[in-house]
Design a protein around this motif. Structure first.
Motif, PDB file in Angstrom:
ATOM      1  N   THR A  61       0.838  -1.194   0.000  1.00 36.15           N
ATOM      2  CA  THR A  61       0.000   0.000   0.000  1.00 36.15           C
ATOM      3  C   THR A  61       0.878   1.251   0.000  1.00 36.15           C
ATOM      4  O   THR A  61       0.618   2.204  -0.743  1.00 36.15           O
ATOM      5  CB  THR A  61      -0.932  -0.009   1.233  1.00 36.15           C
ATOM      6  OG1 THR A  61      -1.827  -1.119   1.097  1.00 36.15           O
ATOM      7  CG2 THR A  61      -1.734   1.271   1.341  1.00 36.15           C
ATOM      8  N   ASP A 170       1.031  -1.834 -10.705  1.00 41.16           N
ATOM      9  CA  ASP A 170       0.877  -2.429  -9.367  1.00 41.16           C
ATOM     10  C   ASP A 170       1.068  -3.933  -9.554  1.00 41.16           C
ATOM     11  O   ASP A 170       0.133  -4.660  -9.882  1.00 41.16           O
ATOM     12  CB  ASP A 170      -0.496  -2.117  -8.775  1.00 41.16           C
ATOM     13  CG  ASP A 170      -0.702  -2.802  -7.418  1.00 41.16           C
ATOM     14  OD1 ASP A 170       0.190  -3.566  -6.982  1.00 41.16           O
ATOM     15  OD2 ASP A 170      -1.771  -2.588  -6.803  1.00 41.16           O
ATOM     16  N   LYS A 201       3.187 -11.543  -0.399  1.00 33.17           N
ATOM     17  CA  LYS A 201       2.024 -12.280  -0.908  1.00 33.17           C
ATOM     18  C   LYS A 201       2.481 -13.720  -1.149  1.00 33.17           C
ATOM     19  O   LYS A 201       2.920 -14.380  -0.224  1.00 33.17           O
ATOM     20  CB  LYS A 201       1.476 -11.602  -2.161  1.00 33.17           C
ATOM     21  CG  LYS A 201       1.049 -10.146  -1.927  1.00 33.17           C
ATOM     22  CD  LYS A 201      -0.277 -10.054  -1.216  1.00 33.17           C
ATOM     23  CE  LYS A 201      -0.635  -8.675  -0.721  1.00 33.17           C
ATOM     24  NZ  LYS A 201      -1.210  -7.801  -1.734  1.00 33.17           N
TER      25      LYS A 201
HETATM   26  C1  LIG Z   1      -1.938  -6.792  -1.335  1.00 38.02           C
HETATM   27  C2  LIG Z   1      -1.917  -5.827  -2.450  1.00 38.02           C
HETATM   28  C3  LIG Z   1      -1.253  -4.594  -2.345  1.00 38.02           C
HETATM   29  C4  LIG Z   1      -0.507  -4.149  -1.103  1.00 38.02           C
HETATM   30  O1  LIG Z   1      -1.029  -4.511   0.077  1.00 38.02           O
HETATM   31  P1  LIG Z   1      -0.301  -4.462   1.505  1.00 38.02           P
HETATM   32  O2  LIG Z   1      -1.221  -5.225   2.340  1.00 38.02           O
HETATM   33  O3  LIG Z   1      -0.183  -3.034   1.870  1.00 38.02           O
HETATM   34  O4  LIG Z   1       1.056  -5.067   1.360  1.00 38.02           O
HETATM   35  C5  LIG Z   1      -1.259  -3.770  -3.444  1.00 38.02           C
HETATM   36  N1  LIG Z   1      -1.865  -4.135  -4.583  1.00 38.02           N
HETATM   37  C6  LIG Z   1      -2.480  -5.306  -4.728  1.00 38.02           C
HETATM   38  C7  LIG Z   1      -3.080  -5.662  -6.035  1.00 38.02           C
HETATM   39  C8  LIG Z   1      -2.546  -6.186  -3.660  1.00 38.02           C
HETATM   40  O5  LIG Z   1      -3.200  -7.347  -3.796  1.00 38.02           O
END
Ligand SMILES: *Cc1c(COP(=O)(O)O)cnc(C)c1O
Length: 343
Positions: A61, A170, A201
């Motif tokens: 994020t 992203d 992830k």
């Molecule tokens: C999980 C995610 C993020 C970032 O999430 P954080 O929980 O802040 O690490 C950004 N973009 C996508 C598409 C995501 O699935």
């Protein structure tokens, strides 16, 4: 009863090998640029993404928010895929931090150059917010881990460049897109000015994201990371987990994709389930519940009582995500559980 947690690929915990790498990491003060492990990770990710430089950040994020700060000005318009993370899952941060407005286009997380061209707003107009950035999410979370077709990404980014519009990828799950398509991350990243990736992830690290781009752009991002309060000190503890993950957990993402396919094929046979198993390309399954099926909260609640955790991402849609900590047998069992709670 063993719990099978399919809520997200972020629920994994560091493996013993990863913990060992973290415990023995060489560290320093990263605000002085002196953490050798952070520097090594930044160099590795820059080279994997074919960029001059990369910057480590604590979360994805923050990476998205820093990207918006670095590439836009308050009041600008940003064209994004429908239901993108920056718009749906960052608590309004994009409006609060960068002060931008979004225009959503396309369907199922993807859009074409024509769809993009139709909604671009010119600079210098008496009433329009100027479009200064286009953002693509690959893979796309809320559409069920869909891969953004590379030809469309190339065409959209080329059109943006012709119009003086910046482009951001992203790529929280770019690694999954790479494994699913067989295209190297550098090729998937190539059309874009700036690229974000997550290590927390499918790769299974406890935290850490990176932005990669030109040295000038990364220098701008450096400032906005600090502004967001994201400049850390001995972050090499985290970076070591990231280096370990890239070494050990990258190619195995193919297993997660295979497990998702197994889960999807079974769940798609459920009465009232709306799911095309062919559309499941990576590790995320989003299935709909028709009018004769219980709603998402009911299905998720009943499955939880039987030890299977999922997310209701809409009143009638459920998300399940495969990852490092679930096996093929777990996914088969979870799918059977879903079938058993649909009546
Ligand atoms: C999980 C995610 C993020 C970032 O999430 P954080 O929980 O802040 O690490 C950004 N973009 C996508 C598409 C995501 O699935």
């Amino acid at each position: 009863m063993r719990t099978i947690d399919l809520r997200s690929d972020t629920v994994t915990t560091p493996t013993p090998g990863m913990r060992e790498a973290m415990a023995s990491a060489e560290v320093g003060d990263d605000q002085f640029g002196e953490d050798p492990t952070v520097n090594a990770l930044q160099d590795l990710v820059a080279s994997l993404l074919g960029r001059e430089a990369a910057l480590w950040l604590p979360t994805g994020t923050m990476a998205n928010q820093v990207a918006l700060r670095a590439l836009t000005r308050p009041g600008d318009d940003v064209i994004v895929s429908r239901e993108c993370h920056a718009m749906w899952h960052e608590t309004g941060a994009s409006a609060a931090n960068a002060g931008v407005q979004f225009t959503e286009v396309g369907e199922h997380g993807v859009f074409s150059r024509d769809e993009f061209d139709l909604v671009v707003k010119p600079r210098g107009h008496a009433t329009y917010a100027p479009t200064t950035l286009v953002e693509i999410e690959n893979t796309h979370n809320r559409s069920g881990g869909r891969v953004f077709p590379q030809a469309a990404a190339v065409a959209v980014a080329a059109s943006a460049r012709d119009r003086g519009i910046a482009s951001y990828l992203d790529g929280a799950r770019l690694w999954n897109a790479s494994v699913a398509t067989g295209l190297p991350p550098s090729q998937l990243a190539a059309p874009f000015d700036l690229v974000g990736v997550c290590l927390s992830k499918g790769l299974g690290a406890p935290g850490g994201s990176l932005l990669a781009g030109s040295s000038d752009l990364i220098a701008r991002c450096h400032r906005y990371r600090r502004m967001a309060g994201g400049a850390m000190r001995q972050a090499g503890i985290f970076a070591a987990a990231g280096l370990y993950a890239l070494d050990h957990h990258l190619t195995r993402l193919a297993d997660d994709h295979a497990h998702a396919a197994v889960f999807a094929a079974k769940v798609a046979t459920g009465s009232g389930v709306r799911l095309d198993p062919e559309a499941v390309q990576t590790n995320i399954i989003v299935f709909g519940l028709g009018p004769d099926a219980p709603d998402a909260a009911t299905v998720v609640g009943r499955a939880r009582a039987k030890g299977v955790l999922m997310f209701a991402i809409g009143p009638r849609s459920v998300r399940a995500v495969t990852h490092l900590d679930v096996t093929r047998a777990d996914c088969e069992q979870a799918a059977d559980t879903v079938l058993s709670v649909l009546d």
